[in-house]
Scaffold this motif. Structure first.
Motif, PDB file in Angstrom:
ATOM      1  N   ALA A   1       2.370  24.837 -53.821  1.00 30.64           N
ATOM      2  CA  ALA A   1       1.638  23.641 -53.843  1.00 30.64           C
ATOM      3  C   ALA A   1       0.279  23.522 -53.960  1.00 30.64           C
ATOM      4  O   ALA A   1      -0.329  22.654 -54.273  1.00 30.64           O
ATOM      5  CB  ALA A   1       2.160  22.634 -52.508  1.00 30.64           C
ATOM      6  N   ALA A   2      -0.367  24.919 -54.012  1.00 30.51           N
ATOM      7  CA  ALA A   2      -1.862  24.872 -54.137  1.00 30.51           C
ATOM      8  C   ALA A   2      -2.372  24.483 -55.890  1.00 30.51           C
ATOM      9  O   ALA A   2      -1.548  24.620 -56.628  1.00 30.51           O
ATOM     10  CB  ALA A   2      -2.320  26.249 -54.002  1.00 30.51           C
ATOM     11  N   PRO A   3      -3.678  24.015 -55.833  1.00 28.94           N
ATOM     12  CA  PRO A   3      -3.899  23.450 -56.999  1.00 28.94           C
ATOM     13  C   PRO A   3      -4.085  24.493 -58.116  1.00 28.94           C
ATOM     14  O   PRO A   3      -3.721  24.373 -59.211  1.00 28.94           O
ATOM     15  CB  PRO A   3      -5.116  22.850 -56.739  1.00 28.94           C
ATOM     16  CG  PRO A   3      -5.298  22.386 -55.256  1.00 28.94           C
ATOM     17  CD  PRO A   3      -4.125  23.449 -54.604  1.00 28.94           C
ATOM     18  N   TYR A   4      -4.517  25.652 -57.791  1.00 27.25           N
ATOM     19  CA  TYR A   4      -4.766  26.881 -58.585  1.00 27.25           C
ATOM     20  C   TYR A   4      -3.432  27.345 -59.165  1.00 27.25           C
ATOM     21  O   TYR A   4      -3.392  27.996 -60.246  1.00 27.25           O
ATOM     22  CB  TYR A   4      -5.748  28.046 -58.162  1.00 27.25           C
ATOM     23  CG  TYR A   4      -5.058  28.446 -56.837  1.00 27.25           C
ATOM     24  CD1 TYR A   4      -4.078  29.474 -56.664  1.00 27.25           C
ATOM     25  CD2 TYR A   4      -5.446  28.185 -55.632  1.00 27.25           C
ATOM     26  CE1 TYR A   4      -3.637  30.021 -55.838  1.00 27.25           C
ATOM     27  CE2 TYR A   4      -4.814  28.634 -54.299  1.00 27.25           C
ATOM     28  CZ  TYR A   4      -3.930  29.552 -54.617  1.00 27.25           C
ATOM     29  OH  TYR A   4      -3.435  30.431 -53.334  1.00 27.25           O
ATOM     30  N   VAL A   5      -2.281  27.040 -58.384  1.00 25.45           N
ATOM     31  CA  VAL A   5      -0.929  27.782 -58.958  1.00 25.45           C
ATOM     32  C   VAL A   5      -0.740  26.470 -59.981  1.00 25.45           C
ATOM     33  O   VAL A   5      -0.093  27.327 -61.103  1.00 25.45           O
ATOM     34  CB  VAL A   5      -0.035  27.734 -58.051  1.00 25.45           C
ATOM     35  CG1 VAL A   5       1.268  27.908 -58.475  1.00 25.45           C
ATOM     36  CG2 VAL A   5      -0.400  28.834 -56.805  1.00 25.45           C
ATOM     37  N   ASP A   6      -0.616  25.217 -59.890  1.00 27.79           N
ATOM     38  CA  ASP A   6      -0.441  24.222 -60.702  1.00 27.79           C
ATOM     39  C   ASP A   6      -1.198  24.683 -62.075  1.00 27.79           C
ATOM     40  O   ASP A   6      -1.097  24.394 -63.089  1.00 27.79           O
ATOM     41  CB  ASP A   6      -0.851  23.210 -60.295  1.00 27.79           C
ATOM     42  CG  ASP A   6       0.363  22.579 -59.213  1.00 27.79           C
ATOM     43  OD1 ASP A   6       1.553  23.224 -59.123  1.00 27.79           O
ATOM     44  OD2 ASP A   6       0.125  21.694 -58.299  1.00 27.79           O
ATOM     45  N   ALA A   7      -2.528  24.800 -61.790  1.00 28.73           N
ATOM     46  CA  ALA A   7      -3.537  25.060 -62.850  1.00 28.73           C
ATOM     47  C   ALA A   7      -3.063  26.548 -63.929  1.00 28.73           C
ATOM     48  O   ALA A   7      -3.091  26.225 -65.044  1.00 28.73           O
ATOM     49  CB  ALA A   7      -5.115  25.308 -62.324  1.00 28.73           C
TER      50      ALA A   7
END
Length: 317
Positions: free
Chosen positions: A211-217
């Motif tokens: 759920a971390a933003p950098y994984v989504d990025a």
């Protein structure tokens, strides 16, 4: 500098914890009924003989002096001598400690592999059928006491199938590795519980990292899913997993007694039982202090690894 201070504080805390454990161990050994002098002389002993034996063994000295002498010797690597057979404590515990370390080491390797194999797929697909199935199995295994698990394994593999020994008999003068089959049931008994418990922590860590933003990025940037998982998601789980497995290794050292007793495995548990039975306080205190140092060391190492792996933790107060 903040990292050095954080490491220094953790080292000081670990040293204080071991010191507190030494006080508890010494005090606990003193409240056991009877003493080594009485146990070694038997029941038909006169008061004069008992007093002479206590003087010879140093049991008539003030307790603070006994503790100070024992702790000072331990700091210099001398755990004293057994009050029963007068052998050095190190000599008595070296072989059982080696066998317990072997048991814990094999269990740890299998636990890490199984926990990752269960926790990572479940965490990547939370709520899926696979997640529900793996979670149900993990909860079921954790809910069963270890002595029950050990008994069921003996019933299945030794009594019914007859493919594995129910008692871990080590050849005289040898090691468990001389008969690797005697390790299977004790290791399996420990690994089932440990892997089921650790997989729940791995699953939660994977869900948080996913759920971390950098994984989504990374996914939005068009990177292959395999690369996202290996390069971005899994490294983020290292701090939580390092602490979990560090705690688990320490818990295994402190919790192998049941399994060792069930399978008559020649580890530290038998040494502890004999020390309690014969009121052999130097052996009891020495084994307890060794376990305390190992457990605190595992927790300290896990904490340091988590600190080094997590940038946010490096600057934490």
């Amino acid at each position: 500098m903040s990292l050095v201070l954080a490491v220094g504080r953790r080292l000081a805390t670990a040293a204080g914890t071991v010191g507190a454990a030494s006080i508890v161990l010494f005090a606990g050994s003193q409240v056991l009924p009877g003493d080594a002098a009485g146990a070694s002389l038997g029941v038909n002993v006169t008061a004069d003989e008992l007093a002479a034996a206590r003087t010879e063994l140093g049991l008539d000295r003030p307790l603070p002096q006994q503790y100070a002498d024992w702790l000072l010797g331990a700091l210099h690597g001398d755990l004293g001598h057994s009050l029963v057979d007068r052998r050095p404590v190190w000599e008595l515990v070296a072989t059982p400690l080696r066998d317990t370390v072997l048991l814990v080491a094999v269990t740890t390797v299998l636990t890490v592999l199984l926990a990752a194999a269960i926790g990572v797929p479940a965490g990547l697909r939370p709520g899926s059928r696979l997640d529900r199935l793996l979670s149900a199995l993990a909860v079921a295994v954790v809910s069963i006491p270890q002595f029950v698990t050990a008994g069921l394994l003996v019933l299945l593999f030794s009594t019914l199938l007859g493919v594995l020994p129910s008692v871990s008999l080590v050849p005289f003068g040898g090691t468990p590795l001389d008969r690797p089959e005697i390790l299977i049931l004790p290791v399996l008994s420990l690994t089932l519980f440990a892997a089921a418990w650790a997989s729940r922590i791995v699953r939660a860590a994977v869900i948080d990292a996913d759920a971390a933003p950098y994984v989504d990025a990374a996914r939005l940037a068009g990177l292959p899913e395999r690369r996202v998982i290996l390069r971005h998601l899994l490294p983020a789980t290292v701090p939580a997993c390092a602490q979990t497995f560090g705690w688990l290794i320490g818990a295994l050292f402190g919790g192998t007694a049941v399994v060792e007793r069930v399978f008559s495995y020649p580890g530290l548990s038998q040494t502890l039982v004999d020390a309690v039975r014969h009121h052999d306080t130097p052996v009891l205190e020495g084994v307890g202090l060794l376990l305390a140092v190992v457990i605190v060391g595992c927790l300290l190492l896990a904490d340091l690894l988590a600190t080094l792996a997590g940038p946010r933790l490096r600057t934490a107060p």
